[in-house]
Design a protein around this motif. Structure first.
Motif, PDB file in Angstrom:
ATOM      1  N   GLU A  42      -7.212  63.423  -3.072  1.00 60.58           N
ATOM      2  CA  GLU A  42      -6.002  63.163  -2.291  1.00 60.58           C
ATOM      3  C   GLU A  42      -5.119  64.411  -2.298  1.00 60.58           C
ATOM      4  OE1 GLU A  42      -2.048  60.327  -2.480  1.00 60.58           O
ATOM      5  OE2 GLU A  42      -3.804  59.781  -3.663  1.00 60.58           O
ATOM      6  N   GLN A  43      -4.541  64.695  -1.157  1.00 62.62           N
ATOM      7  CA  GLN A  43      -3.634  65.837  -1.069  1.00 62.62           C
ATOM      8  C   GLN A  43      -2.429  65.455  -0.225  1.00 62.62           C
ATOM      9  OE1 GLN A  43      -6.176  68.899   0.526  1.00 62.62           O
ATOM     10  NE2 GLN A  43      -5.832  68.310   2.617  1.00 62.62           N
ATOM     11  N   HIS A  44      -1.336  66.166  -0.419  1.00 62.48           N
ATOM     12  CA  HIS A  44      -0.094  65.914   0.307  1.00 62.48           C
ATOM     13  C   HIS A  44       0.321  67.192   1.010  1.00 62.48           C
ATOM     14  CE1 HIS A  44       0.360  62.079  -1.775  1.00 62.48           C
ATOM     15  NE2 HIS A  44      -0.110  62.730  -2.831  1.00 62.48           N
ATOM     16  N   GLN A  45       0.213  67.205   2.325  1.00 61.22           N
ATOM     17  CA  GLN A  45       0.577  68.374   3.120  1.00 61.22           C
ATOM     18  C   GLN A  45       2.101  68.500   3.142  1.00 61.22           C
ATOM     19  OE1 GLN A  45      -1.652  70.444   4.656  1.00 61.22           O
ATOM     20  NE2 GLN A  45       0.053  71.752   5.192  1.00 61.22           N
ATOM     21  N   CYS A  50      -3.166  72.254   7.587  1.00 60.49           N
ATOM     22  CA  CYS A  50      -4.272  72.243   6.647  1.00 60.49           C
ATOM     23  C   CYS A  50      -5.340  71.285   7.169  1.00 60.49           C
ATOM     24  CB  CYS A  50      -3.777  71.797   5.271  1.00 60.49           C
ATOM     25  SG  CYS A  50      -4.948  72.126   3.959  1.00 60.49           S
ATOM     26  N   ARG A  51      -6.514  71.419   6.645  1.00 60.70           N
ATOM     27  CA  ARG A  51      -7.595  70.497   6.990  1.00 60.70           C
ATOM     28  C   ARG A  51      -7.598  69.332   5.994  1.00 60.70           C
ATOM     29  NH1 ARG A  51     -10.340  72.624  11.048  1.00 60.70           N
ATOM     30  NH2 ARG A  51     -10.257  74.873  11.351  1.00 60.70           N
ATOM     31  N   ALA A  52      -8.432  68.345   6.234  1.00 65.38           N
ATOM     32  CA  ALA A  52      -8.417  67.102   5.463  1.00 65.38           C
ATOM     33  C   ALA A  52      -8.876  67.261   4.016  1.00 65.38           C
ATOM     34  CB  ALA A  52      -9.281  66.056   6.158  1.00 65.38           C
ATOM     35  N   ARG A  53      -9.720  68.235   3.750  1.00 60.20           N
ATOM     36  CA  ARG A  53     -10.331  68.375   2.424  1.00 60.20           C
ATOM     37  C   ARG A  53     -10.022  69.768   1.887  1.00 60.20           C
ATOM     38  NH1 ARG A  53     -14.661  66.141  -0.250  1.00 60.20           N
ATOM     39  NH2 ARG A  53     -15.999  67.578  -1.361  1.00 60.20           N
ATOM     40  N   THR A  54      -9.629  69.854   0.615  1.00 58.80           N
ATOM     41  CA  THR A  54      -9.387  71.135  -0.035  1.00 58.80           C
ATOM     42  C   THR A  54     -10.346  71.269  -1.207  1.00 58.80           C
ATOM     43  OG1 THR A  54      -7.057  71.162   0.585  1.00 58.80           O
ATOM     44  CG2 THR A  54      -7.692  72.545  -1.277  1.00 58.80           C
ATOM     45  N   VAL A  55     -10.933  72.469  -1.335  1.00 58.28           N
ATOM     46  CA  VAL A  55     -11.858  72.753  -2.420  1.00 58.28           C
ATOM     47  C   VAL A  55     -11.457  74.084  -3.052  1.00 58.28           C
ATOM     48  CG1 VAL A  55     -14.282  73.167  -3.031  1.00 58.28           C
ATOM     49  CG2 VAL A  55     -13.719  71.553  -1.201  1.00 58.28           C
ATOM     50  N   VAL A  56     -11.377  74.113  -4.387  1.00 58.13           N
ATOM     51  CA  VAL A  56     -11.120  75.347  -5.125  1.00 58.13           C
ATOM     52  C   VAL A  56     -12.223  75.479  -6.161  1.00 58.13           C
ATOM     53  CG1 VAL A  56      -9.513  76.629  -6.596  1.00 58.13           C
ATOM     54  CG2 VAL A  56      -8.620  75.119  -4.790  1.00 58.13           C
TER      55      VAL A  56
END
Length: 100
Positions: A42-45, A50-56
């Motif tokens: 889950e992320q909060h813009q 931003c796109r729907a999915r973030t990967v680090v």
């Protein structure tokens, strides 16, 4: 030597096909010492776009991060990802300077 990171923002169009990419990329990531720090939760813009999915993904250093991306193993996995997703990705070097 500072660590390095892949930071990716991804929209996935076909989750089942994208799962094959995730299975295939494990070979390259193991070879280059990658470690997931963020993998699409889950992320909060808060600002910008931003796109729907973030990967680090953390790597031992910038050379490992860059070599992994250009490796035949990762490029084979990426070929599975490209038709079923849209991504923005950067490789950044970590910061080892003083902290506030």
């Amino acid at each position: 030597m500072p660590k390095a990171y892949w930071v990716a923002h991804v929209d996935v169009d076909d989750p089942s096909a994208y799962a094959r990419y995730r299975e295939a990329n494990a070979v390259a990531f193991a070879k280059y010492g990658a470690r997931f720090l963020v993998r699409g939760p889950e992320q909060h813009q808060l600002e910008g776009h931003c796109r729907a999915r973030t990967v680090v993904i953390e790597f031992p250093d910038i050379k490992a991060a860059t070599d992994c991306y250009h490796s035949p193993e990762y490029q084979a996995a990426k070929a599975l990802r490209d038709p079923v997703s849209t991504a923005d990705m950067v490789i950044v070097e970590g910061y080892e300077g003083p902290q506030p």
